[in-house]
Design an enzyme around this catalytic site. Structure first.
Site, mmCIF file in Angstrom:
data_model
loop_
_atom_site.group_PDB
_atom_site.id
_atom_site.type_symbol
_atom_site.label_atom_id
_atom_site.label_comp_id
_atom_site.label_asym_id
_atom_site.label_seq_id
_atom_site.Cartn_x
_atom_site.Cartn_y
_atom_site.Cartn_z
ATOM 1 N N THR A 134 0.804 -1.231 0.000
ATOM 2 C CA THR A 134 0.000 0.000 0.000
ATOM 3 C C THR A 134 0.833 1.275 0.000
ATOM 4 O O THR A 134 1.933 1.309 0.573
ATOM 5 C CB THR A 134 -0.911 0.006 1.252
ATOM 6 O OG1 THR A 134 -1.421 1.329 1.451
ATOM 7 C CG2 THR A 134 -0.165 -0.388 2.512
ATOM 8 N N GLU A 136 0.206 3.615 1.801
ATOM 9 C CA GLU A 136 0.314 4.027 3.205
ATOM 10 C C GLU A 136 1.726 3.788 3.747
ATOM 11 O O GLU A 136 2.119 4.383 4.746
ATOM 12 C CB GLU A 136 -0.691 3.251 4.061
ATOM 13 C CG GLU A 136 -2.088 3.816 4.029
ATOM 14 C CD GLU A 136 -2.224 5.139 4.768
ATOM 15 O OE1 GLU A 136 -1.876 5.201 5.950
ATOM 16 O OE2 GLU A 136 -2.660 6.114 4.133
ATOM 17 N N TYR A 158 -1.745 0.094 10.955
ATOM 18 C CA TYR A 158 -2.017 -0.590 9.679
ATOM 19 C C TYR A 158 -0.779 -0.535 8.787
ATOM 20 O O TYR A 158 -0.338 -1.568 8.245
ATOM 21 C CB TYR A 158 -3.210 0.086 8.990
ATOM 22 C CG TYR A 158 -3.383 -0.290 7.531
ATOM 23 C CD1 TYR A 158 -3.934 -1.509 7.155
ATOM 24 C CD2 TYR A 158 -2.990 0.601 6.518
ATOM 25 C CE1 TYR A 158 -4.091 -1.846 5.810
ATOM 26 C CE2 TYR A 158 -3.144 0.263 5.175
ATOM 27 C CZ TYR A 158 -3.688 -0.954 4.833
ATOM 28 O OH TYR A 158 -3.831 -1.293 3.507
ATOM 29 N N LYS A 162 1.686 -3.515 7.439
ATOM 30 C CA LYS A 162 1.890 -3.725 5.997
ATOM 31 C C LYS A 162 3.368 -3.595 5.625
ATOM 32 O O LYS A 162 3.803 -4.148 4.614
ATOM 33 C CB LYS A 162 1.047 -2.730 5.203
ATOM 34 C CG LYS A 162 -0.452 -3.066 5.187
ATOM 35 C CD LYS A 162 -0.761 -4.158 4.163
ATOM 36 C CE LYS A 162 -2.247 -4.370 3.977
ATOM 37 N NZ LYS A 162 -2.559 -5.371 2.959
HETATM 38 P P1 NAP Z 1 -11.567 -4.514 1.932
HETATM 39 O O1 NAP Z 1 -12.714 -4.161 1.041
HETATM 40 O O2 NAP Z 1 -11.519 -3.969 3.312
HETATM 41 O O3 NAP Z 1 -11.489 -6.121 1.976
HETATM 42 C C1 NAP Z 1 -10.667 -6.766 2.893
HETATM 43 C C2 NAP Z 1 -10.936 -8.248 2.819
HETATM 44 O O4 NAP Z 1 -10.122 -8.914 3.791
HETATM 45 C C3 NAP Z 1 -12.378 -8.648 3.125
HETATM 46 O O5 NAP Z 1 -12.724 -9.737 2.314
HETATM 47 C C4 NAP Z 1 -12.290 -9.076 4.577
HETATM 48 O O6 NAP Z 1 -13.313 -9.966 4.957
HETATM 49 C C5 NAP Z 1 -10.961 -9.771 4.564
HETATM 50 N N1 NAP Z 1 -10.362 -9.955 5.886
HETATM 51 C C6 NAP Z 1 -10.165 -9.029 6.855
HETATM 52 N N2 NAP Z 1 -9.548 -9.579 7.911
HETATM 53 C C7 NAP Z 1 -9.391 -10.884 7.619
HETATM 54 C C8 NAP Z 1 -8.845 -11.986 8.317
HETATM 55 N N3 NAP Z 1 -8.350 -11.864 9.551
HETATM 56 N N4 NAP Z 1 -8.848 -13.191 7.716
HETATM 57 C C9 NAP Z 1 -9.362 -13.349 6.479
HETATM 58 N N5 NAP Z 1 -9.889 -12.348 5.762
HETATM 59 C C10 NAP Z 1 -9.901 -11.135 6.332
HETATM 60 O O7 NAP Z 1 -10.188 -4.093 1.240
HETATM 61 P P2 NAP Z 1 -9.876 -3.766 -0.294
HETATM 62 O O8 NAP Z 1 -10.105 -2.305 -0.507
HETATM 63 O O9 NAP Z 1 -10.549 -4.750 -1.155
HETATM 64 O O10 NAP Z 1 -8.301 -3.965 -0.310
HETATM 65 C C11 NAP Z 1 -7.727 -5.254 -0.573
HETATM 66 C C12 NAP Z 1 -6.323 -5.302 -0.004
HETATM 67 O O11 NAP Z 1 -5.532 -4.277 -0.600
HETATM 68 C C13 NAP Z 1 -6.217 -5.076 1.499
HETATM 69 O O12 NAP Z 1 -5.144 -5.876 1.955
HETATM 70 C C14 NAP Z 1 -5.849 -3.618 1.636
HETATM 71 O O13 NAP Z 1 -5.149 -3.396 2.836
HETATM 72 C C15 NAP Z 1 -4.981 -3.440 0.413
HETATM 73 N N6 NAP Z 1 -4.955 -2.108 -0.180
HETATM 74 C C16 NAP Z 1 -6.132 -1.472 -0.485
HETATM 75 C C17 NAP Z 1 -6.085 -0.237 -1.107
HETATM 76 C C18 NAP Z 1 -7.351 0.487 -1.468
HETATM 77 O O14 NAP Z 1 -7.280 1.711 -1.714
HETATM 78 N N7 NAP Z 1 -8.491 -0.188 -1.569
HETATM 79 C C19 NAP Z 1 -4.847 0.354 -1.428
HETATM 80 C C20 NAP Z 1 -3.677 -0.340 -1.114
HETATM 81 C C21 NAP Z 1 -3.743 -1.574 -0.513
HETATM 82 P P3 NAP Z 1 -14.761 -9.445 5.441
HETATM 83 O O15 NAP Z 1 -15.519 -9.138 4.174
HETATM 84 O O16 NAP Z 1 -15.276 -10.604 6.187
HETATM 85 O O17 NAP Z 1 -14.531 -8.224 6.268
HETATM 86 N N1 GDD Z 2 -12.423 7.305 6.450
HETATM 87 C C1 GDD Z 2 -12.514 8.632 6.573
HETATM 88 N N2 GDD Z 2 -13.658 9.162 7.120
HETATM 89 N N3 GDD Z 2 -11.482 9.392 6.162
HETATM 90 C C2 GDD Z 2 -11.628 10.737 6.260
HETATM 91 C C3 GDD Z 2 -12.770 11.346 6.785
HETATM 92 C C4 GDD Z 2 -13.839 10.527 7.244
HETATM 93 O O1 GDD Z 2 -14.860 10.984 7.719
HETATM 94 N N4 GDD Z 2 -12.604 12.696 6.742
HETATM 95 C C5 GDD Z 2 -11.400 12.915 6.217
HETATM 96 N N5 GDD Z 2 -10.799 11.740 5.934
HETATM 97 C C6 GDD Z 2 -9.436 11.589 5.382
HETATM 98 C C7 GDD Z 2 -8.519 10.664 6.188
HETATM 99 O O2 GDD Z 2 -8.041 11.337 7.348
HETATM 100 C C8 GDD Z 2 -7.443 10.376 5.140
HETATM 101 O O3 GDD Z 2 -6.521 11.427 5.109
HETATM 102 C C9 GDD Z 2 -8.238 10.367 3.822
HETATM 103 O O4 GDD Z 2 -9.505 10.984 4.107
HETATM 104 C C10 GDD Z 2 -8.469 8.997 3.210
HETATM 105 O O5 GDD Z 2 -9.052 8.160 4.179
HETATM 106 P P1 GDD Z 2 -9.620 6.705 3.793
HETATM 107 O O6 GDD Z 2 -10.564 6.804 2.673
HETATM 108 O O7 GDD Z 2 -10.096 6.093 5.075
HETATM 109 O O8 GDD Z 2 -8.352 5.949 3.203
HETATM 110 P P2 GDD Z 2 -6.820 5.855 3.672
HETATM 111 O O9 GDD Z 2 -6.030 6.670 2.692
HETATM 112 O O10 GDD Z 2 -6.653 6.132 5.097
HETATM 113 O O11 GDD Z 2 -6.533 4.296 3.454
HETATM 114 C C11 GDD Z 2 -7.002 3.621 2.280
HETATM 115 O O12 GDD Z 2 -6.031 3.679 1.263
HETATM 116 C C12 GDD Z 2 -4.790 2.992 1.581
HETATM 117 C C13 GDD Z 2 -3.861 3.197 0.372
HETATM 118 O O13 GDD Z 2 -3.247 4.448 0.461
HETATM 119 C C14 GDD Z 2 -7.331 2.176 2.678
HETATM 120 O O14 GDD Z 2 -7.951 1.544 1.592
HETATM 121 C C15 GDD Z 2 -6.068 1.392 3.007
HETATM 122 O O15 GDD Z 2 -6.392 0.011 3.195
HETATM 123 C C16 GDD Z 2 -5.086 1.531 1.833
HETATM 124 O O16 GDD Z 2 -3.887 0.845 2.119
#
Ligand code: NAP
Ligand code: GDD
Length: 384
Positions: A134, A136, A158, A162
């Site tokens: 990520t 992050e 987190y 990671k």
């Molecule tokens: P998500 O929608 O939160 O999905 C996470 C998945 O992991 C869900 O299927 C969840 O199951 C499962 N899970 C959580 N804890 C678990 C555990 N202990 N054992 C088995 N399964 C578990 O996340 P996503 O947005 O699809 O992201 C996929 C991956 O990419 C994650 O690893 C995330 O950290 C990473 N990532 C995401 C982003 C982004 O912007 N979306 C960016 C960079 C990296 P449940 O449905 O049961 O909760």
């Molecule tokens: N969730 C949330 N809720 N975020 C908020 C809010 C709110 O009400 N208001 C402002 N934010 C700001 C957070 O402080 C952060 O700076 C930004 O919006 C994005 O927040 P999220 O959408 O929660 O995502 P993230 O950037 O913290 O993390 C996501 O992206 C990562 C990749 O950069 C997640 O998907 C992570 O799993 C992933 O690794």
């Protein structure tokens, strides 16, 4: 078409759903690990589900958890996958401050459990592994834009978990010659995005405000900037990474960064509503400054226009410090040159296209009768 077998952890999540569909279309048999839950948790993949009695099915679910190494080892031994996509994680940054130990266990050690299972089962030559790393990891960014060589500086439990997962993946690649790669994905969103991530929180709340179902939405730090892409584009990069002859690590991003404030404006703009922000810090508020009636009627429905016009000048966005994080990541913007040149990958959605996709979906969702009947809003946990 091919006969490959993929195992996806986190198949019930946003990326897991899009990736399964993508791989099934390519002819893969997809196995997924889902957690046991007291309620159904397969909404995002129900359209792919097949009856277990169907001998030709190409989608199989297994109960499992990233914190249970025996379970993971058994599943991998049974499935003998050609490719593992490790997408499972406690993926909410703010929640990781509340559950740091669990997050380390699932997101950090969980990755080790998978790698070690592949090694112990003598699958190192057969099974390729994708690790969902990520942006992050860059946290307090040491360089703008961030690329594969930018030093990491994680800013949450987190991101620290990671970081371990990233390096243990690199280590198993170097120590045992495994085809294990990291995709360093920047934020990617979609109509399937979890409801408590900021883009989806905004598009859901905007839909409800436009339809007259909610007065106002409270946000955290709206000055932070993110590089947002569409999940549909990003899962293709995961696939491409595992098709390379040699394993490697890649930044996947759009190269454009935007504040949360501008994303809010953009979302309402899609429905013809101009939002203007006034005030600073906790006093900042977003007001309805202008309504383009034609656009509003097209996007939301003419029948909702008169009621919304009465709200002209009202505040619809407020700030609640409860959503602030103890340590924030202020800006993320990725340099995707390596992915473009080596993988031939590039994003097809810009932010406007992504935003349009999400708000259109959420307006339709909120219009559905059952949402209205149930009080309309699934409870968002206060601190997310
Ligand atoms: P998500 O929608 O939160 O999905 C996470 C998945 O992991 C869900 O299927 C969840 O199951 C499962 N899970 C959580 N804890 C678990 C555990 N202990 N054992 C088995 N399964 C578990 O996340 P996503 O947005 O699809 O992201 C996929 C991956 O990419 C994650 O690893 C995330 O950290 C990473 N990532 C995401 C982003 C982004 O912007 N979306 C960016 C960079 C990296 P449940 O449905 O049961 O909760
Ligand atoms: N969730 C949330 N809720 N975020 C908020 C809010 C709110 O009400 N208001 C402002 N934010 C700001 C957070 O402080 C952060 O700076 C930004 O919006 C994005 O927040 P999220 O959408 O929660 O995502 P993230 O950037 O913290 O993390 C996501 O992206 C990562 C990749 O950069 C997640 O998907 C992570 O799993 C992933 O690794």
């Amino acid at each position: 078409m091919n006969n490959k077998v993929a195992l996806i952890t986190g198949i019930t999540g946003q990326d897991g759903a899009y990736l399964s569909e993508y791989l099934i279309k390519k002819g893969y048999t997809v196995h997924g690990i889902k957690r046991r839950s007291s309620l159904f948790n397969t909404d995002r993949i129900d359209h792919l589900y097949q009856d277990p009695h169907d001998e030709k099915r190409n989608m199989v679910l297994h109960y499992g958890d990233m914190t249970d190494s025996m379970n993971l080892t058994r599943i991998i031994g049974d499935v003998q996958p050609d490719e593992i996509y490790n997408l499972a994680a406690m993926s909410h940054v703010k929640v990781s401050f509340d559950t740091p130990e669990y997050t380390a266990n699932a997101d950090g050690i969980g990755t080790l459990r998978l790698l070690e299972a592949v090694r112990l089962l003598n699958l190192t030559d057969k099974t390729r592994i994708y690790q969902a790393s990520t942006s992050e990891l860059y946290g307090m960014v040491q360089e703008i834009p961030q690329r594969e060589t930018t030093p990491f500086y994680p800013r949450s439990p987190y991101a620290v978990a990671k970081l371990y997962a990233y390096w243990i993946t690199v280590n198993y690649r170097e120590a045992y010659g495994m085809h294990a790669s990291n995709g360093i994905l920047f934020n990617h969103e979609s109509p399937l995005r979890g409801e408590t991530f900021v883009t989806r929180k905004v598009t859901r709340a905007a839909a409800r405000i436009l339809l007259g179902l909610q007065k106002k939405v409270y946000m955290g730090n709206i000055s932070s900037k993110r590089d947002w892409g569409h999940a549909k584009d990003y899962i293709k990069a995961m696939y491409l990474i595992l098709q390379q002859d040699t394993p490697d690590d890649y930044v996947i991003s759009t190269g454009v960064t935007t504040t949360i404030r501008d994303f809010i404006k953009m979302t309402f703009n899609e429905a013809g509503v101009t939002v203007e922000f006034k005030g600073e810090n906790e006093q900042e508020e977003g007001f309805i400054a202008h309504i383009n009636e034609e656009l509003f009627s097209k996007a939301v429905g003419e029948e909702h226009l008169d009621a919304f016009k009465k709200r002209l000048g009202e505040s619809i966005v407020g700030i609640d410090p409860a959503y602030y994080r103890p340590t924030e990541v202020d800006i993320l913007i990725g340099d995707n040159t390596k992915a473009r040149t080596k993988l031939g990958w590039e994003p097809t959605y810009d932010l406007k296209g992504l935003c349009h996709d999400m708000i259109t979906h959420d307006i339709e969702l909120m219009k559905k009768e059952e949402y209205l009947r149930n009080g309309g809003y699934r409870i968002l946990n206060y601190f997310e």
